[in-house]
Each structure stands twice: as C-alpha cells, then as structure tokens.
Write a protein that holds these residues in place. Structure first.
Motif, mmCIF file in Angstrom:
data_model
loop_
_atom_site.group_PDB
_atom_site.id
_atom_site.type_symbol
_atom_site.label_atom_id
_atom_site.label_comp_id
_atom_site.label_asym_id
_atom_site.label_seq_id
_atom_site.Cartn_x
_atom_site.Cartn_y
_atom_site.Cartn_z
ATOM 1 N N VAL A 131 -23.764 32.846 -40.246
ATOM 2 C CA VAL A 131 -24.298 33.588 -41.251
ATOM 3 C C VAL A 131 -24.087 35.022 -41.154
ATOM 4 O O VAL A 131 -24.199 35.331 -39.973
ATOM 5 C CB VAL A 131 -25.503 33.282 -40.379
ATOM 6 C CG1 VAL A 131 -26.700 33.936 -41.416
ATOM 7 C CG2 VAL A 131 -25.643 31.981 -40.627
ATOM 8 N N GLN A 132 -23.814 34.932 -42.400
ATOM 9 C CA GLN A 132 -23.325 36.338 -42.568
ATOM 10 C C GLN A 132 -24.293 37.901 -42.573
ATOM 11 O O GLN A 132 -24.777 38.443 -42.184
ATOM 12 C CB GLN A 132 -22.237 35.979 -44.145
ATOM 13 C CG GLN A 132 -21.151 35.253 -43.684
ATOM 14 C CD GLN A 132 -19.954 35.136 -44.326
ATOM 15 O OE1 GLN A 132 -20.400 34.933 -45.315
ATOM 16 N NE2 GLN A 132 -18.750 35.621 -44.535
ATOM 17 N N ASN A 133 -24.833 36.658 -44.495
ATOM 18 C CA ASN A 133 -25.986 38.203 -44.635
ATOM 19 C C ASN A 133 -27.041 38.204 -45.247
ATOM 20 O O ASN A 133 -26.563 36.507 -46.126
ATOM 21 C CB ASN A 133 -25.117 39.558 -45.199
ATOM 22 C CG ASN A 133 -24.218 38.982 -46.127
ATOM 23 O OD1 ASN A 133 -24.823 38.842 -46.828
ATOM 24 N ND2 ASN A 133 -22.882 39.238 -45.839
ATOM 25 N N ALA A 134 -27.516 38.151 -45.709
ATOM 26 C CA ALA A 134 -28.842 38.143 -46.861
ATOM 27 C C ALA A 134 -29.715 38.626 -47.702
ATOM 28 O O ALA A 134 -29.679 40.243 -47.353
ATOM 29 C CB ALA A 134 -29.549 37.467 -46.304
ATOM 30 N N THR A 135 -30.034 39.181 -48.456
ATOM 31 C CA THR A 135 -30.289 39.603 -49.793
ATOM 32 C C THR A 135 -32.035 39.153 -49.454
ATOM 33 O O THR A 135 -32.538 38.098 -50.468
ATOM 34 C CB THR A 135 -30.224 40.380 -50.667
ATOM 35 O OG1 THR A 135 -28.950 40.739 -49.986
ATOM 36 C CG2 THR A 135 -30.897 41.050 -51.466
ATOM 37 N N ILE A 136 -33.332 39.496 -49.541
ATOM 38 C CA ILE A 136 -34.824 39.376 -49.171
ATOM 39 C C ILE A 136 -35.473 40.618 -50.088
ATOM 40 O O ILE A 136 -35.417 41.407 -50.398
ATOM 41 C CB ILE A 136 -35.029 39.461 -48.028
ATOM 42 C CG1 ILE A 136 -34.672 39.210 -46.930
ATOM 43 C CG2 ILE A 136 -36.961 39.138 -48.158
ATOM 44 C CD1 ILE A 136 -35.267 39.712 -45.624
ATOM 45 N N ASN A 175 -23.590 38.348 -39.440
ATOM 46 C CA ASN A 175 -22.224 38.091 -38.896
ATOM 47 C C ASN A 175 -22.191 37.390 -37.844
ATOM 48 O O ASN A 175 -21.402 37.986 -36.576
ATOM 49 C CB ASN A 175 -20.846 39.561 -39.103
ATOM 50 C CG ASN A 175 -20.962 39.559 -39.845
ATOM 51 O OD1 ASN A 175 -20.375 38.662 -41.311
ATOM 52 N ND2 ASN A 175 -20.971 40.813 -40.726
ATOM 53 N N GLU A 176 -22.771 36.378 -37.346
ATOM 54 C CA GLU A 176 -23.216 35.051 -36.456
ATOM 55 C C GLU A 176 -22.563 34.041 -36.303
ATOM 56 O O GLU A 176 -22.818 33.839 -37.632
ATOM 57 C CB GLU A 176 -24.287 35.408 -35.713
ATOM 58 C CG GLU A 176 -24.285 36.829 -35.178
ATOM 59 C CD GLU A 176 -26.198 37.078 -34.487
ATOM 60 O OE1 GLU A 176 -26.519 35.994 -34.384
ATOM 61 O OE2 GLU A 176 -27.140 37.733 -34.700
ATOM 62 N N LEU A 192 -35.403 34.665 -51.479
ATOM 63 C CA LEU A 192 -33.765 35.238 -50.234
ATOM 64 C C LEU A 192 -32.430 34.631 -50.962
ATOM 65 O O LEU A 192 -32.765 33.529 -51.040
ATOM 66 C CB LEU A 192 -34.122 34.436 -48.673
ATOM 67 C CG LEU A 192 -33.582 34.614 -47.885
ATOM 68 C CD1 LEU A 192 -34.073 35.553 -46.305
ATOM 69 C CD2 LEU A 192 -32.414 33.754 -47.841
ATOM 70 N N THR A 193 -31.710 35.562 -50.527
ATOM 71 C CA THR A 193 -30.231 34.848 -50.988
ATOM 72 C C THR A 193 -29.480 35.103 -49.554
ATOM 73 O O THR A 193 -29.323 36.397 -49.088
ATOM 74 C CB THR A 193 -29.701 35.874 -51.968
ATOM 75 O OG1 THR A 193 -30.460 35.979 -53.298
ATOM 76 C CG2 THR A 193 -28.165 34.989 -52.329
ATOM 77 N N LEU A 194 -29.594 33.699 -49.147
ATOM 78 C CA LEU A 194 -28.332 33.802 -47.928
ATOM 79 C C LEU A 194 -26.719 33.544 -47.837
ATOM 80 O O LEU A 194 -25.936 32.504 -48.755
ATOM 81 C CB LEU A 194 -29.105 32.835 -46.758
ATOM 82 C CG LEU A 194 -28.446 32.684 -45.835
ATOM 83 C CD1 LEU A 194 -28.456 33.963 -45.175
ATOM 84 C CD2 LEU A 194 -29.402 30.900 -44.363
ATOM 85 N N ASN A 195 -25.581 34.455 -47.127
ATOM 86 C CA ASN A 195 -24.550 33.924 -47.576
ATOM 87 C C ASN A 195 -24.301 33.071 -45.753
ATOM 88 O O ASN A 195 -24.453 34.064 -44.618
ATOM 89 C CB ASN A 195 -23.774 35.389 -47.444
ATOM 90 C CG ASN A 195 -23.788 35.616 -49.112
ATOM 91 O OD1 ASN A 195 -23.747 35.345 -50.261
ATOM 92 N ND2 ASN A 195 -25.011 36.462 -49.150
ATOM 93 N N VAL A 196 -23.176 32.185 -46.291
ATOM 94 C CA VAL A 196 -22.802 31.697 -45.267
ATOM 95 C C VAL A 196 -21.379 31.164 -45.491
ATOM 96 O O VAL A 196 -20.893 30.898 -46.453
ATOM 97 C CB VAL A 196 -23.903 30.594 -44.993
ATOM 98 C CG1 VAL A 196 -24.784 31.043 -44.494
ATOM 99 C CG2 VAL A 196 -23.733 28.805 -45.786
ATOM 100 N N ARG A 197 -21.078 30.820 -44.218
ATOM 101 C CA ARG A 197 -19.254 30.049 -44.649
ATOM 102 C C ARG A 197 -19.335 28.916 -43.174
ATOM 103 O O ARG A 197 -19.668 29.316 -42.236
ATOM 104 C CB ARG A 197 -18.422 31.032 -44.456
ATOM 105 C CG ARG A 197 -18.195 31.449 -43.235
ATOM 106 C CD ARG A 197 -16.742 33.038 -43.564
ATOM 107 N NE ARG A 197 -15.707 32.222 -43.664
ATOM 108 C CZ ARG A 197 -14.993 32.782 -44.881
ATOM 109 N NH1 ARG A 197 -15.020 33.482 -45.549
ATOM 110 N NH2 ARG A 197 -13.337 32.125 -44.840
#
Length: 257
Positions: free
Chosen positions: A138-143, A187-188, A248-253
């Motif tokens: 889980v990298q980051n998010a924009t709320i 970044n966890e 919410l926009t969540l960025n994952v990889r």
C-alpha cells in the motif's frame, strides 16, 4: 634452287601460324602464356574484379542468396549468405533476427502481456502466477474531503488500510494509521500467497475513530475495492483504486518475491 626456296617459304608459314596460336592462347598478352578469361578456370592473375565469369560465381559476380559467402560479398552487402546464421533452438537470441515472439526457446519474455492470461513473465520465462508468494504494498492515498470527514466531524481523517482475501474471509494485513491527513503515505507491504487464479483481493480504507467504530471510506454494497481475479492485479503490477464519489484514491502494487 627453286626447291630450296619453297622449303624456306613453307617453314616461314609454319612459324607464323605457331606464333599466332601462342598469342591467342596468351590472351593477346604479347606472346606469353597468361590466364584466359572465360575458359571456366579461375587461374593465377584472375579474380572476381578481373574475370567474374571464371572467379565470381558466374556472369555478374557473386550471387547473393545462394547460401555461399563468395568473394566480393560481405555481411552488409549480403546478410543472407554472410550474416550470422539464425537457428531457433540453439540457445542464442540473435539480435535483430530473433525475439520472444518468433523464438521463445532462445529469447526471454520482457512483459506479462507476452504470456498467457494465467502466467507472468518472471526472469525471462512465462510461468504460472499461481502457487507463488507476492509482496503487496500500500503506497499512498489522496482523500478528497470537500465536506466533513466520514464520521461527520470537522477534523481531517485518520486513515488506515486493511487487505483481505474476501472469499475465504482472511485478513492479510493492516497498515499503520496516519493521523489528521488528507494525503497519507504508507509504503507498507505484506506477503501474500496466491493459491488460485480466481482468488479475489480487496483493499479497504478506513477512518480510525477512537470513540466510535472505524468507518469505511468506500461505501455501498461493495465496501472495498480490488480485483475479482488477483492474477489480473499481478499482471497489471500496480493499481489505482478509486472509491465511491471519488472520495479516496488509493495506490497499491504487487510484486513477485
């Protein structure tokens, strides 16, 4: 006297005929016995430039495409005869001639898209995506809180994320809580073992509340966002998950271990 004159005259004719024959055999080279262009033999003194008929593979010089790198041909002028020999299956990926598309035996894959829908490209080989361990990050998010936070108060949220395998109701990981922020950075990561191609994976973002139940940012019947087939997520590599009403926009990889 008459007889002697005739004999001398006859000798002269024979001598002249012999000299003419020698000159002809020598190619008009002043009476010598030099090479003869056109006799089918590439003799000393001849070459492709001097006599292509004898030394250059026939009239017009070397023939490109006959499988023989002849005198006068080079790799640049006739790659078919003089270039590197390409054989699929010889263990060598010949640059400019072979690729994964036309010779997977010799050339490595470079992207998941070159493999089948249940495979990934790993270390140059197409291999099954199932039965492997992956690192999910889980990298980051924009709320976007143009109104108040989810629970109705006026402060910024305290977001955290939970990762699930919903079909087996398994919680895989929970991130730390980032307090009072609209742009949390985590970044966890967590290790995930994929056991089936149709396995689902969900990311559920919450607003932590010390005095009430934690609330989901994503609302509606699908409380979490993710993939119905984790292999699609693996092949994509990264994902941007957008919650209901773009809150919410969540960025994952995800990466193979």
């Amino acid at each position: 006297m008459t007889t002697r004159t005739a004999a001398i005259w006859g000798f002269s004719l024979i001598t002249m005929a012999f000299a003419t024959a020698c000159d002809s055999a020598g190619g008009g080279g002043g009476g010598g016995f030099g090479p003869v262009c056109g006799n089918g033999f590439c003799e000393t003194g001849e070459g492709p430039a001097v006599c292509p008929a004898d030394c250059g593979g026939g009239e017009g010089g070397p023939v490109c495409g006959n499988g023989s790198c002849e005198s006068g041909e080079t790799a640049s002028s006739c790659a078919a005869d003089c270039g590197p020999k390409v054989t699929c299956g010889d263990g060598v990926c010949t640059p400019g001639a072979e690729s994964f598309a036309n010779c997977a035996n010799d050339c490595p894959c470079t992207s998941h898209s070159q493999c089948s829908s249940t495979q990934i490209c790993l270390d140059g080989d197409c291999t099954s995506a199932v039965g492997r361990v992956y690192t999910v990050s889980v990298q980051n998010a924009t709320i976007d809180f143009t109104q108040n936070s989810v629970d109705g108060d006026s402060s910024n949220p305290d977001p955290f994320v939970r990762i699930y395998f919903p079909t087996i109701n398994k919680l895989l990981a929970t991130t730390s809580t980032k307090h009072d922020t609209l742009k949390p950075v985590w970044n966890e990561s967590a290790s995930v073992t994929v056991t089936a191609a149709g396995q689902e994976i969900w990311f559920c973002a919450y607003d932590s509340d010390a005095f009430a139940d934690d609330e989901l940012f994503f609302s509606g019947t699908a409380n979490c966002k993710g993939y119905d087939n984790i292999v699609d997520f693996i092949r994509a590599g990264t994902a941007t998950l957008i919650g209901t009403a773009d809150v919410l926009t969540l960025n994952v990889r995800i990466d193979p271990k």
